[in-house]
Design a protein around this motif. Sequence first.
Motif, mmCIF file in Angstrom:
data_model
loop_
_atom_site.group_PDB
_atom_site.id
_atom_site.type_symbol
_atom_site.label_atom_id
_atom_site.label_comp_id
_atom_site.label_asym_id
_atom_site.label_seq_id
_atom_site.Cartn_x
_atom_site.Cartn_y
_atom_site.Cartn_z
ATOM 1 N N TRP A 5 -4.661 29.757 -82.673
ATOM 2 C CA TRP A 5 -3.931 30.301 -81.533
ATOM 3 C C TRP A 5 -2.749 29.390 -81.204
ATOM 4 O O TRP A 5 -2.866 28.157 -81.290
ATOM 5 N N GLU B 19 -1.115 32.075 -77.138
ATOM 6 C CA GLU B 19 -2.348 32.803 -77.482
ATOM 7 C C GLU B 19 -2.174 33.838 -78.588
ATOM 8 O O GLU B 19 -3.126 34.536 -78.915
ATOM 9 N N VAL C 106 -2.330 34.934 -82.298
ATOM 10 C CA VAL C 106 -3.138 34.422 -83.403
ATOM 11 C C VAL C 106 -2.312 34.503 -84.672
ATOM 12 O O VAL C 106 -1.834 35.590 -85.030
ATOM 13 N N ASN D 122 -2.717 38.649 -84.855
ATOM 14 C CA ASN D 122 -2.896 39.483 -83.665
ATOM 15 C C ASN D 122 -2.003 38.930 -82.561
ATOM 16 O O ASN D 122 -2.020 37.732 -82.295
ATOM 17 N N PRO D 123 -1.234 39.802 -81.907
ATOM 18 C CA PRO D 123 -0.423 39.313 -80.789
ATOM 19 C C PRO D 123 -1.311 39.142 -79.557
ATOM 20 O O PRO D 123 -2.489 39.493 -79.572
ATOM 21 N N SER D 124 -0.733 38.580 -78.513
ATOM 22 C CA SER D 124 -1.482 38.427 -77.268
ATOM 23 C C SER D 124 -0.601 38.763 -76.087
ATOM 24 O O SER D 124 0.562 38.372 -76.038
ATOM 25 N N TYR E 94 -13.947 35.490 -71.798
ATOM 26 C CA TYR E 94 -13.586 35.162 -73.180
ATOM 27 C C TYR E 94 -12.311 34.333 -73.256
ATOM 28 O O TYR E 94 -12.078 33.636 -74.232
ATOM 29 N N ARG F 3 -11.899 29.669 -73.729
ATOM 30 C CA ARG F 3 -10.963 28.991 -74.626
ATOM 31 C C ARG F 3 -10.540 27.636 -74.072
ATOM 32 O O ARG F 3 -10.008 26.818 -74.808
ATOM 33 N N VAL G 204 -13.415 36.071 -79.951
ATOM 34 C CA VAL G 204 -12.165 36.129 -79.192
ATOM 35 C C VAL G 204 -11.972 34.823 -78.420
ATOM 36 O O VAL G 204 -10.853 34.319 -78.284
ATOM 37 N N ALA G 205 -13.083 34.254 -77.949
ATOM 38 C CA ALA G 205 -13.021 33.001 -77.198
ATOM 39 C C ALA G 205 -12.746 31.801 -78.108
ATOM 40 O O ALA G 205 -12.517 30.696 -77.620
ATOM 41 N N ASN H 128 -8.424 45.155 -83.530
ATOM 42 C CA ASN H 128 -7.185 45.727 -83.014
ATOM 43 C C ASN H 128 -7.528 46.843 -82.028
ATOM 44 O O ASN H 128 -8.333 47.723 -82.323
ATOM 45 N N ASN I 289 -9.953 45.382 -74.124
ATOM 46 C CA ASN I 289 -9.014 44.510 -73.422
ATOM 47 C C ASN I 289 -8.965 43.135 -74.084
ATOM 48 O O ASN I 289 -7.902 42.550 -74.250
ATOM 49 N N ALA I 290 -10.132 42.643 -74.447
ATOM 50 C CA ALA I 290 -10.193 41.321 -75.074
ATOM 51 C C ALA I 290 -9.361 41.289 -76.350
ATOM 52 O O ALA I 290 -8.742 40.272 -76.675
ATOM 53 N N PHE I 291 -9.339 42.423 -77.058
ATOM 54 C CA PHE I 291 -8.573 42.478 -78.310
ATOM 55 C C PHE I 291 -7.077 42.287 -78.071
ATOM 56 O O PHE I 291 -6.331 41.985 -78.994
ATOM 57 N N GLU I 292 -6.647 42.473 -76.823
ATOM 58 C CA GLU I 292 -5.213 42.349 -76.535
ATOM 59 C C GLU I 292 -4.778 40.918 -76.273
ATOM 60 O O GLU I 292 -3.596 40.659 -76.068
ATOM 61 N N TYR I 293 -5.764 40.011 -76.203
ATOM 62 C CA TYR I 293 -5.403 38.624 -75.900
ATOM 63 C C TYR I 293 -5.636 37.703 -77.095
ATOM 64 O O TYR I 293 -6.242 36.645 -76.972
ATOM 65 N N GLY I 294 -5.191 38.143 -78.250
ATOM 66 C CA GLY I 294 -5.294 37.252 -79.398
ATOM 67 C C GLY I 294 -6.689 37.207 -79.986
ATOM 68 O O GLY I 294 -7.272 36.132 -80.112
ATOM 69 N N ALA I 295 -7.233 38.378 -80.355
ATOM 70 C CA ALA I 295 -8.539 38.407 -81.037
ATOM 71 C C ALA I 295 -8.328 38.069 -82.495
ATOM 72 O O ALA I 295 -7.473 38.667 -83.156
ATOM 73 N N PRO I 296 -9.078 37.135 -83.033
ATOM 74 C CA PRO I 296 -8.924 36.787 -84.449
ATOM 75 C C PRO I 296 -9.625 37.832 -85.321
ATOM 76 O O PRO I 296 -10.532 38.512 -84.851
#
Lengths: 583, 583
Positions: free
Chosen positions: A24, A68, A70, A103-105, A128, A132, B205-206, B488, B515-522
């Motif tokens: 990240w 954030e 990825v 993946n964007p954030s 979540y 971090r 995600v965390a 995604n 929602n979690a996927f929108e904050y930089g999910a690997p």
Amino acid sequence: MYRTNHCGELNIQDIGKEVSLCGWIQRSRDLGGMTFVDLRDRYGITQLVFNMETHPALCEEIRGLGREFVIQVQGKVAERSNKNSKMSTGDIEINAEKVEILNPSKTPPFTIEDQSDGGEELRMKYRYLDLRRNILRKNIELRYLVSRETRNYLDAQKFMEIETPVLIKSTPEGARDFVVPSRMNPGEFYALPQSPQTFKQLLMVAGFDKYFQLVKCFRDEDLRADRQPEFTQIDCEMSFVTQEDILKTFEGLAVHLFKNVKKIEMGSFPRMSYADAMKYYGNDKPDIRFDMKFVDLKEVSKGKSFKVFDDAESVLAICVKGCAEYTRKQLDELTDFVKRPQLGASGMVYARVNMDGSIKSSVDKFYDENDLKIWAEKCDAQNGDLILILAGKDSTCRKALSELRLEMGMRLGLRKSDVFAPLWVTDFPLLEFNEEGNRWHAMHHPFTSPNIEDIPLLDSNPGAVRAIAYDMVINGVEVGGGSIRIHNKELQKKMLKILGFSDEDASAQFGFLMNAFEYGAPPHGGLALGFDRLCALIGEADNIRDFIAFPKNNSGRDMMIDAPSSISLEQLKELGIELKKNE
Amino acid sequence: MYRTNHCGELNIQDIGKEVSLCGWIQRSRDLGGMTFVDLRDRYGITQLVFNMETHPALCEEIRGLGREFVIQVQGKVAERSNKNSKMSTGDIEINAEKVEILNPSKTPPFTIEDQSDGGEELRMKYRYLDLRRNILRKNIELRYLVSRETRNYLDAQKFMEIETPVLIKSTPEGARDFVVPSRMNPGEFYALPQSPQTFKQLLMVAGFDKYFQLVKCFRDEDLRADRQPEFTQIDCEMSFVTQEDILKTFEGLAVHLFKNVKKIEMGSFPRMSYADAMKYYGNDKPDIRFDMKFVDLKEVSKGKSFKVFDDAESVLAICVKGCAEYTRKQLDELTDFVKRPQLGASGMVYARVNMDGSIKSSVDKFYDENDLKIWAEKCDAQNGDLILILAGKDSTCRKALSELRLEMGMRLGLRKSDVFAPLWVTDFPLLEFNEEGNRWHAMHHPFTSPNIEDIPLLDSNPGAVRAIAYDMVINGVEVGGGSIRIHNKELQKKMLKILGFSDEDASAQFGFLMNAFEYGAPPHGGLALGFDRLCALIGEADNIRDFIAFPKNNSGRDMMIDAPSSISLEQLKELGIELKKNE
């Protein structure tokens, strides 16, 4: 393969290597010709360098990416001109050659930093993201380490981890049981265990000799700040043991944990009877990081016409080192502190032992310098010390003075979170009288063995019977407790009778255990440690929620997934239940 | 201290030592001048000798004690004249000098021996006695060993065990959820997890990178013989991984377990696509301890006026080695086997390849020797082999032939419980069409990633989309499975739509994950292994109940504690629910 290395391992040995990293974007600094990016993963941070001259397009691209995001980056390990000795990867950086956005954030709702700008509600909703943060990640890592070292130690001691059921039986005693309707057995319910107590005892009857389990337990009760509806215990039981065997074994566990997790060598644990703990600290879980023991001034203060002391059941003092100079305002604060409704003291008396040896008290009207000298002597007060005295009903007085002692310890910086003072408290009373219910309650639980010497008192003076029960206390925190158990059916029956169970109820609820005692139950005992609390203690923190990956809030609610929630009528119907109409 | 040693450790080195042992009387043999007692604990058995001449009173006393009495004995270690090399303590015995009865025992309701005389119901009621039997004790020990070695391996691979919550949220999809009414939130319910799926994805995600957990999961469904309402999984998830990384990691786990628990070296796992598994074994979890692959005879059997084959969608054969001599009766049995309603084949055709090379079939009317030679060649049948053929609808035919193959493998002794044949089955379809509900279901679960190449087919031909999903199969048992997950938000939304979720439902149930996927999910993926089943497999047994300390029966009932059970009206009232009246 996404990566050749993680973000915490590359160092000066790796210079020149072509690597691929994933992580990240922690932060990004654009210095014109160069852009520096800190790439973060669980293992650490590695600095990436994007060079405008050699890779202009790449450099442009990376400048467009926010915190954030990825990314996967390929590049060559290079020596840093500007080394950072605080980081394990601080000697190197990666000259980036290729980047892929995995993946964007969106911009997180709070900053992912040690000091976050998000309130607790918000952070729990986005747990979540909160996880971090370094501080929480380290807590969860510490929790894992404590669990691992617990297992390593107990395995070496020949304990076996054995899973006990989660779907068990509710008992009328279990007022705080969570229950689970059974679809296959309509109208019937399982309960979730408040502890695996009866099962671990049955494992001893089964001959497993040494059992442990890191196990989730459940309690449906109003939650105080430090309680969770589901919590984890280190649950243990041993056969053919005396109290001494158990204390040694689990003192060993604590020593092992502090040594292996904290690199702290703990000495052997002092022991204190419940009676002494109450006498000297007014509390069954004394914080012995500092002394400040209670001193009984009843005898030396009486007959001087000070009615408050003369009429009091107890007159108890603590000597606070070096605080003779406390101002009137400070002393008033302390008086207010002990007079709060939850403590309920009626007032506070003080005596200052000045630097010149003179003593000045708030009750000089009644006590002359000689009287006060005797107090000072009894309190072992030196010049410069402050004596604080509470009087009244013994239980109220001890409770308030215990809190005052902790407050003074805090003010004087005597309760350092990185100092650990463990203690065994032993010889708890077996029973305590519940005024409200007008009956005896088990102080530990109904399966605790009375001290064998005290068994004759069970009929004549139940309140005087000592249990073979013990608590492990560290820094004033009850880390856990246990007991030697009853292993004889008749004694167990008698105990349940004293606790107000009819023969019928006793048999319906604990018949299986009492029957088991008839088939060669070995003498046994054990203990359970609160794992969440232990982790917080080792982590030098107060809030157990910070040591649980997905905790619930004080209303028992998971803010992230929004549970509990309503369920469909169809589900209710299948379960054979319906919601109670408002009456 | 109760004992100096346990019952499994004394040997020739200890002769002459004064020892103290505790345990259960396994058996007692009175030889007049001497009485021999086998004292048992978890660790082993030690022989005690009571001498009538030197200790007559003691000898009398011990003769009065029955099986399963718990005693403490003191005495001296002596060399046995009559050594037993099968026992670790077989070189010594204890000349008993003092005995204390720690607890008597009633006669157990069944014998505590490897072959017990108790039925399963009785043994489950007295589980604490059943667990004393060697065979069950060893199973529970094996289970512990498997858990320990699982943790050791995963720890070495940098996995962290992280606890996920047990009280989570029910979803309408979760028709088999157990639910838990919340006292603090009346009218609302928690659900018990069928798996920690969403939580482990959120841990990725965390940023926790590698997660595992040995975790209890729950499913409220009609129980087949091998299912339990609560069961344990080895649950894992990894970030920045491809399918290849995951297969390697968990193949490594299986190899580690078999090596360390069973002392068996497993080679690397063969891999087979779902399509091939269905083609050659009619089954997505083929038992490859033996070959006997399906052979397609459709082409070579058509056009010979045998309407059954001509009209059939599929004509499939297996070649059973060395069974040409099967009697008419045996063949009729097999025909009956495949015609059972649960298999539903309409009949079975056979062809014997006799030792002289001649071939004789049940359809000689339609096929001459030359036709049959071609069959035999296709089947690679040698002299002495038996060819069994089923025809009909493809799915029915494969299912029945798969069962017939397993039956023949069993009859021929090709399915030895101490031989282990592992396998990865890969490339499962993403979706399967449910005729009843007239909609697509996720074959693995809704979070499974489609094969990237196949994404365009999601709209045009959903049934043809392969998932990045895989199962670990050992000896025909699905030990576990997993997938690469969607990371995604848009793809996840699309997937839920295909599965029939409205946007609203999708968001209500899985909004937190999307929602979690929108904050930089690997990118991430994982798998879960069925721990109970894995233990039974390693323990070379079929019944998972024998590997669970306190299992429930097929009605989900704990026979020992009698749960589930009714709860009080007061409890119901506090929870805000009531039992549904019969209508």
